[in-house]
Every structure is written in C-alpha cells, then in structure tokens.
Write a protein that holds these residues in place. Sequence first.
Motif, PDB file in Angstrom:
ATOM      1  N   ILE A  68      -6.733  36.658  44.020  1.00 20.07           N
ATOM      2  CA  ILE A  68      -5.708  37.008  43.031  1.00 20.07           C
ATOM      3  C   ILE A  68      -4.357  36.938  43.720  1.00 20.07           C
ATOM      4  O   ILE A  68      -4.043  37.763  44.576  1.00 20.07           O
ATOM      5  CB  ILE A  68      -5.944  38.414  42.450  1.00 20.07           C
ATOM      6  N   ARG A  69      -3.552  35.970  43.330  1.00 20.02           N
ATOM      7  CA  ARG A  69      -2.238  35.785  43.951  1.00 20.02           C
ATOM      8  C   ARG A  69      -1.185  36.553  43.153  1.00 20.02           C
ATOM      9  O   ARG A  69      -0.482  35.996  42.317  1.00 20.02           O
ATOM     10  CB  ARG A  69      -1.890  34.300  44.009  1.00 20.02           C
ATOM     11  N   SER A  70      -1.126  37.848  43.384  1.00 16.25           N
ATOM     12  CA  SER A  70      -0.137  38.694  42.712  1.00 16.25           C
ATOM     13  C   SER A  70       0.333  39.759  43.689  1.00 16.25           C
ATOM     14  O   SER A  70      -0.436  40.656  44.054  1.00 16.25           O
ATOM     15  CB  SER A  70      -0.726  39.341  41.457  1.00 16.25           C
ATOM     16  N   ALA A  71       1.591  39.664  44.104  1.00 14.33           N
ATOM     17  CA  ALA A  71       2.114  40.621  45.083  1.00 14.33           C
ATOM     18  C   ALA A  71       2.097  42.060  44.578  1.00 14.33           C
ATOM     19  O   ALA A  71       1.687  42.971  45.320  1.00 14.33           O
ATOM     20  CB  ALA A  71       3.535  40.207  45.490  1.00 14.33           C
ATOM     21  N   PRO A  72       2.499  42.355  43.333  1.00  9.02           N
ATOM     22  CA  PRO A  72       2.463  43.753  42.872  1.00  9.02           C
ATOM     23  C   PRO A  72       1.056  44.339  42.876  1.00  9.02           C
ATOM     24  O   PRO A  72       0.867  45.501  43.262  1.00  9.02           O
ATOM     25  CB  PRO A  72       3.030  43.673  41.450  1.00  9.02           C
ATOM     26  N   LEU A  73       0.062  43.543  42.477  1.00  3.50           N
ATOM     27  CA  LEU A  73      -1.315  44.046  42.452  1.00  3.50           C
ATOM     28  C   LEU A  73      -1.836  44.280  43.867  1.00  3.50           C
ATOM     29  O   LEU A  73      -2.428  45.334  44.145  1.00  3.50           O
ATOM     30  CB  LEU A  73      -2.215  43.055  41.710  1.00  3.50           C
ATOM     31  N   GLU A  76       1.230  46.483  36.225  1.00  8.93           N
ATOM     32  CA  GLU A  76       1.134  45.312  35.357  1.00  8.93           C
ATOM     33  C   GLU A  76       1.598  44.083  36.132  1.00  8.93           C
ATOM     34  O   GLU A  76       2.580  44.138  36.875  1.00  8.93           O
ATOM     35  CB  GLU A  76       1.993  45.498  34.100  1.00  8.93           C
ATOM     36  N   TYR A  77       0.862  42.990  35.966  1.00 14.34           N
ATOM     37  CA  TYR A  77       1.242  41.761  36.658  1.00 14.34           C
ATOM     38  C   TYR A  77       0.968  40.565  35.753  1.00 14.34           C
ATOM     39  O   TYR A  77       0.245  40.678  34.748  1.00 14.34           O
ATOM     40  CB  TYR A  77       0.494  41.630  37.980  1.00 14.34           C
ATOM     41  N   SER A  78       1.553  39.430  36.098  1.00 17.47           N
ATOM     42  CA  SER A  78       1.424  38.213  35.293  1.00 17.47           C
ATOM     43  C   SER A  78       0.860  37.083  36.142  1.00 17.47           C
ATOM     44  O   SER A  78       1.083  37.022  37.353  1.00 17.47           O
ATOM     45  CB  SER A  78       2.788  37.790  34.727  1.00 17.47           C
ATOM     46  N   VAL A  79       0.112  36.204  35.476  1.00 19.92           N
ATOM     47  CA  VAL A  79      -0.400  34.981  36.102  1.00 19.92           C
ATOM     48  C   VAL A  79       0.250  33.812  35.376  1.00 19.92           C
ATOM     49  O   VAL A  79      -0.039  33.573  34.206  1.00 19.92           O
ATOM     50  CB  VAL A  79      -1.937  34.908  36.001  1.00 19.92           C
ATOM     51  N   PRO A  80       1.152  33.066  36.020  1.00 17.41           N
ATOM     52  CA  PRO A  80       1.908  32.038  35.307  1.00 17.41           C
ATOM     53  C   PRO A  80       1.140  30.760  34.994  1.00 17.41           C
ATOM     54  O   PRO A  80       1.485  30.048  34.050  1.00 17.41           O
ATOM     55  CB  PRO A  80       3.077  31.748  36.258  1.00 17.41           C
TER      56      PRO A  80
END
Length: 452
Positions: A139-144, A161-165
């Motif tokens: 999972i490439r999400s810095a906040p998570l 909360e995070y987004s996957v673009p």
Amino acid sequence: MATTDGDANLMREKAREFAGRWNSTRTFIAAAAIVFVVLGSVGALGLWSSLIAFVVLAGVAVLQSILTGEARGTMMRTATTQPLSAAALLGSGAGLTILNELPDPLIILDGTGRVALANRAATPILGPSPVGKHVATAIRSAPLITAIEEVMRGGAARSVEYSVPVPVERHYDAYISPIDTEAAAAVPGVDPARRRRDRPVLVLLRDVTDMRRVEAMRVDFIANASHELKTPLASLSGFIDTLRGHAKDDPQAQERFLEIMSDQAGRMRRLIEDLMSLSRIELREHVRPDSVVDLLGVVNDVTDGLMPLAAQNAVEIVVTAAPDLPKVRGDRDELGQVVQNLADNALRYGRSGKRVEINLAPDAKAGKPVVRLTVRDFGPGIAREHLPRLTERFYRVDAAASRAKGGTGLGLAIVKHIVNRHQGTLAVDSEVGRGTVFSVLIPAAGEAKPAA
C-alpha cells in the motif's frame, strides 16, 4: 562477562521457575515415599514392590519437571527474540472463513509490519498471496503507513483517510488498532514495552469513494443552483436601479427594461419549479406508481400545448403511434413531464431541422413488454463526448446558448429520475449535423406490478 539488564531479568526468572518446580516435585516425592512405606508396613505391597514403584514414580515426576522447564524456557526465549505471530495468536481456519465474509478489507500485521493475515476483500489492495509482504510495499500511502508505524510503536488506535490515485481514484477510511492478545500478555520474561511494540496490529479499510462523490455532487449542486439564481437576480437589481435613475422619465426604456425583467423573473420561476420538481421526484423515486396510463393521450396533450412554440420557430411536430399500443403503468403527470421536457428540448435546440418526430411503439425488454417513446430532432446534434453527462444536473453542452433559450439545466435530470421511478430506461443517440434521438422504455401495464 557482564550481562544486560534483559539477560539478568531472564536468568532471575528462570531461577525462580526452577525453585518453584523443584519444591513441588520434592513435596510430591516425599508424599509418595510415605504412602509406599505405609503400604509396605501393613502388608498391602511387598518391600521390593513398594521400592520399585516408588523409584519409577519419583523418576517420572523429576522427568516431567525437567520437560516442563525446557518448554517454558523455549517459550521465554522465543518471546524475547521474535515478534509475536498474529497468525498463531489470531488465525484459524474457521476464523479466516468468517473474516472472508466481511465486505471490507481487513489486514492483520505482525510486529514487524508484515502481513500475517488478510481477508478476501483485501486481495485487490494487497495483491495475491499477501502474507509475508511488508505493508509499505503493498500500500503506497504515506499517511496510512505513518499511522501504522505510530500504533506499532505503542500508540493508541486511530483513524486516517487516504486516497489511491491510480488506476481509478478511490478514497479509503482506515482504522488502525493494536491487538492485545491473552497469549502475548501471558508470556513471562517479556518486557512490557517490548510487548507493546511487538503486538499485532489490525487495519480495517472502508471504501468511502461513493460517499465522497455524493458529497462533491451536493456541493456542486448548491454552487450551481446559487449561480443560476444569482444571475437573474443581479440582472433584476440592475434594471431596478436604472428605472429609478435616468430611465424613470423614459417610457420606451421602461418598456424595454420591464420586458427583460419579466424574462429574468420567468427564468427564476422555471428554475425554482424545476428544483422543487426534482426534489419531489427524488423523494418518491423508490415508490413504484400504480396507475394505468394511456401514453398516446399524454403525448397528444403535451404536443397541443407546444404548438404555439413550434409555430413561432417554424417547426413541425409529427406524432405517430402503433395501433396496438398497450397502456403503461405509471404517473400521468410525471410521464407528461418526460414528454414535455424531451419535446421542449427538441424544439429549442433542434429547431434548425424544422421537424420533430415523436413515435410510440410496442417493444420488449428482457422478454417483458414495454412501450418505446422516441423523440427525434434534425438539428445540429451533440458531440459524443457530451452524451454520458447530459442527465447531470446543470450540465449544458453550451451554457450560454441554453440560458438564452430559457433552459435551466435540470430538464434531462428530471427525465432520468422519473424514468427510474417507473423502472424504465433512458437512452440518447446523436451525431453532429444529423440530429438527436431520445428513447424511453416504460413497462407495459400488463406486466408491471402494482406499487406496494
């Protein structure tokens, strides 16, 4: 050689464990000896039989004490050198089967951040065979990842909360919580701070993409409605100031300005009526109408009312219908609104073709009888890139031309919601330079079910 505090604590713990085990074993052997002496003295057992039985029983007791100590020592060494296994502590065949039934992705990480357990819903996010992968590679999400690391370091549960673009933008709400298991808490000799660091972590994801889209649509709707009302209001205010000023003694200017003000007031009225109509239809969209309606009669009533507008624009309206046309089950007023909006659009935007055709014919959809309503114009047509968005609120192919012709940008949105309420379908086909065709399928009365 000097030992660390952790090694010293482990040695003291082992000493206490050995002392406790030896005391219990020694007491048991002494009690057994007394029992066998009594049995031998009363003649219940022979002397040699009592001696042999005592030696065997004492040997078993000592062996059991040694094996128990080795097992507990192994558990202590493992606990102090390896992170706790979430799969061992939490996973079982039955448990994973239950987790697989959850609609939301659920991931359990071990103390190193690697996937120990994941349900079926997490596969699209983590990929196939996720167990053993580090969460940061899946999972490439810095906040998570930051939130997971903070919980692993002993922090409290939290949500982020995070987004996957890519490949399609999606939004997730993640809940990260440490798992304090009984197995982890019961291991002796493990430093409490280390136990907090090595505890498994649960990550529960919830897809909130649709919720965010609805919220964005609501914001856009309010902004668009405000803009559509603001424009005629500003125009009215400007003309009122002009009539109060230099035009108050100019009858010709007054007449011209009052006509424009009347047009702007009419535009506001139409917009408010369409907004209220759309609100009412959406409120009842889940309730199926149960009246039997003659759709040809509805079309004739609507076209009679549109004849003055057609004559003004030199457009011919042609209505054709099959002789065996069945009735439909629906709401007469709402179906009239569908015909009105589609025919009005054809007159306003397709008038250059000088002809509008309205056709009614029996048809079938999924093996059930329906009535097909077709409204065709021969105007300039619509580019294909605009077709998917035509039923969106306030969407216009040419906003300036639409406003100039009295459009509110809500007509086709109203048509879509009415057709949905009637469990029908709406389709549009257009080609630039050749006109536009709107087709509506409404279930025939004989197959439609009455409203509950």
